[in-house]
Design a protein around this motif. Structure first.
Motif, PDB file in Angstrom:
ATOM      1  N   ALA A 226       0.815  -1.283  -0.144  1.00 31.74           N
ATOM      2  CA  ALA A 226      -0.032  -0.045   0.043  1.00 31.74           C
ATOM      3  C   ALA A 226       0.900   1.216  -0.107  1.00 31.74           C
ATOM      4  CB  ALA A 226      -0.887   0.136   1.112  1.00 31.74           C
ATOM      5  N   GLN A 227       2.172   1.154   0.253  1.00 33.88           N
ATOM      6  CA  GLN A 227       3.217   2.505   0.033  1.00 33.88           C
ATOM      7  C   GLN A 227       3.206   2.948  -1.216  1.00 33.88           C
ATOM      8  OE1 GLN A 227       4.578   3.438   3.156  1.00 33.88           O
ATOM      9  NE2 GLN A 227       3.257   1.800   4.159  1.00 33.88           N
ATOM     10  N   LEU A 228       3.463   4.317  -1.215  1.00 29.55           N
ATOM     11  CA  LEU A 228       3.465   4.880  -2.437  1.00 29.55           C
ATOM     12  C   LEU A 228       4.794   4.463  -3.368  1.00 29.55           C
ATOM     13  CD1 LEU A 228       2.993   8.759  -1.522  1.00 29.55           C
ATOM     14  CD2 LEU A 228       1.612   7.163  -2.555  1.00 29.55           C
ATOM     15  N   ALA A 229       4.579   4.212  -4.639  1.00 31.62           N
ATOM     16  CA  ALA A 229       5.448   3.809  -5.380  1.00 31.62           C
ATOM     17  C   ALA A 229       6.379   4.940  -6.164  1.00 31.62           C
ATOM     18  CB  ALA A 229       4.917   3.139  -6.765  1.00 31.62           C
ATOM     19  N   THR A 230       7.774   4.684  -6.101  1.00 26.30           N
ATOM     20  CA  THR A 230       8.679   5.692  -6.680  1.00 26.30           C
ATOM     21  C   THR A 230       8.788   5.471  -8.147  1.00 26.30           C
ATOM     22  OG1 THR A 230       9.668   6.058  -4.423  1.00 26.30           O
ATOM     23  CG2 THR A 230      10.661   6.895  -6.427  1.00 26.30           C
ATOM     24  N   VAL A 231       8.271   6.497  -8.907  1.00 23.10           N
ATOM     25  CA  VAL A 231       8.409   6.250 -10.321  1.00 23.10           C
ATOM     26  C   VAL A 231       9.518   7.132 -10.959  1.00 23.10           C
ATOM     27  CG1 VAL A 231       7.497   6.416 -12.603  1.00 23.10           C
ATOM     28  CG2 VAL A 231       6.043   5.543 -10.677  1.00 23.10           C
ATOM     29  N   ALA A 248       0.589   3.030 -12.162  1.00 20.00           N
ATOM     30  CA  ALA A 248       0.082   2.559 -13.923  1.00 20.00           C
ATOM     31  C   ALA A 248      -0.457   4.078 -14.556  1.00 20.00           C
ATOM     32  CB  ALA A 248      -0.945   1.534 -13.758  1.00 20.00           C
ATOM     33  N   VAL A 249      -1.327   4.746 -13.914  1.00 16.04           N
ATOM     34  CA  VAL A 249      -1.884   5.966 -14.202  1.00 16.04           C
ATOM     35  C   VAL A 249      -0.931   7.028 -14.754  1.00 16.04           C
ATOM     36  CG1 VAL A 249      -3.296   7.890 -13.700  1.00 16.04           C
ATOM     37  CG2 VAL A 249      -4.085   5.389 -12.915  1.00 16.04           C
ATOM     38  N   LEU A 250       0.235   7.227 -13.814  1.00 17.71           N
ATOM     39  CA  LEU A 250       1.309   8.057 -14.012  1.00 17.71           C
ATOM     40  C   LEU A 250       1.917   7.463 -15.324  1.00 17.71           C
ATOM     41  CD1 LEU A 250       2.904  10.445 -13.399  1.00 17.71           C
ATOM     42  CD2 LEU A 250       4.372   8.842 -11.613  1.00 17.71           C
ATOM     43  N   ILE A 251       2.369   6.257 -15.347  1.00 16.60           N
ATOM     44  CA  ILE A 251       2.876   5.732 -16.745  1.00 16.60           C
ATOM     45  C   ILE A 251       2.246   6.081 -17.719  1.00 16.60           C
ATOM     46  CG2 ILE A 251       3.905   3.738 -17.936  1.00 16.60           C
ATOM     47  CD1 ILE A 251       4.653   2.689 -14.830  1.00 16.60           C
ATOM     48  N   ALA A 252       1.132   5.661 -17.849  1.00 16.80           N
ATOM     49  CA  ALA A 252       0.290   6.118 -19.009  1.00 16.80           C
ATOM     50  C   ALA A 252       0.197   7.566 -19.396  1.00 16.80           C
ATOM     51  CB  ALA A 252      -1.031   5.723 -18.936  1.00 16.80           C
ATOM     52  N   LYS A 253       0.250   8.476 -18.287  1.00 14.42           N
ATOM     53  CA  LYS A 253      -0.003   9.849 -18.727  1.00 14.42           C
ATOM     54  C   LYS A 253       1.623  10.364 -19.299  1.00 14.42           C
ATOM     55  CE  LYS A 253      -0.098  14.238 -15.871  1.00 14.42           C
ATOM     56  NZ  LYS A 253      -0.126  14.899 -14.856  1.00 14.42           N
TER      57      LYS A 253
END
Length: 282
Positions: A226-231, A248-253
């Motif tokens: 549940a921790q924030l992922a670092t992209v 996944a949403v950030l990567i798509a953006k």
């Protein structure tokens, strides 16, 4: 409907103190039959005391404990033949050869493994005729493991078993643990190697100051999932990093906005989570 097998280990409210100081304070723990369970914690957290109580070598001050359905504090020889122990250290076996040592301990069990097979499993076949006192630290540790598994235990206690092993030997040992577990052996493992726990354990618990502070699978312990992922990625503006609850949403953006290179996604490692749980990151 298939009945659920009884727990291999069941602890409720375990307490043990020394000189008025609590080493284990109200500990609760269940280890299911057939699983590999890792118990993690810093030195002095209560791991070894807990394991020694489970093995029947140390008396508890309070609480209920059942190991293979029996109270280890009152268990007899038949119960002991069902468990295997690889302690942190073992007494010297004098001038016995490696083969003689394993064969000697094999006679203590009703249906032991073939000693030659055991030596092959732990990588000591070439040392079968060597005196125990001539072994290196890592080789002696392999002998400890051989003695621990020669009786075909239903439950195997491994207390920091790969101390002194080089990386190749550790991975060979991991293969042995997988083999034993596939044969149905329940394994309770204590280790300071967090990669070892992550690779081997079905579930694990972190103990601090005599109490369980977290329990779960290696992936879920301490809410890792549940921790924030670092992209992290590279674009025309250089190297960038952003934390996201839904990578996944950030990567798509990012992909929609233009070329993205060297993209990585990571969450807190087991080591980072463990240090947080025991308060070592403060």
């Amino acid at each position: 409907m298939t009945a659920t097998p009884p727990a291999a280990i069941r602890i409720r409210g375990l307490r043990k103190s020394y000189g008025g100081r609590d080493a284990v304070s109200g500990l609760d723990l269940t280890v299911a039959s057939g699983e590999v369970f890792a118990l993690l914690g810093p030195n002095g957290a209560g791991k070894t005391t807990t394991v020694e109580i489970l093995e029947g070598y140390r008396r508890r001050d309070g609480g209920d404990v059942a190991v293979l359905g029996t109270d280890p504090g009152t268990a007899g020889r038949a119960w002991r033949a069902r468990i295997g122990i690889v302690a942190q250290s073992a007494n010297d076996l004098g001038d016995l050869t490696v083969s003689e040592a394993v064969r000697h301990f094999a006679t203590c069990y009703p249906a032991p493994r073939d000693p030659g097979q055991v030596l092959d499993l732990v990588g000591l076949t070439a040392k079968a005729g060597s005196r125990v006192r001539t072994l290196s630290g890592g080789q002696r540790r392999r002998l400890d493991v051989a003695i621990g598994i020669v009786g075909r235990p239903e439950l195997l206690f491994l207390d920091e078993p790969t101390t002194g092993f080089d990386p190749e030997a550790r991975r060979q040992f991991w293969d042995l643990i997988r083999l034993l577990n596939a044969e149905g052996t329940t394994i309770l493992l204590t280790t300071h190697y967090l990669d070892e726990a992550e690779v081997l354990a079905d579930r694990l618990a972190v103990i601090a100051a005599g109490r369980i502070v977290a329990e779960g699978t290696p992936a879920s312990i301490g809410d890792r999932e549940a921790q924030l992922a670092t992209v992290t990625w590279s674009d025309a503006g250089g190297r960038r990093t952003e934390q996201s609850a839904d990578p996944a949403v950030l990567i798509a953006k990012l992909a929609a906005a233009g070329p993205v290179a060297d993209l990585t996604v990571s969450r807190p490692t087991l080591e980072q989570t463990y240090l947080t749980l025991i308060g070592a990151d403060r």
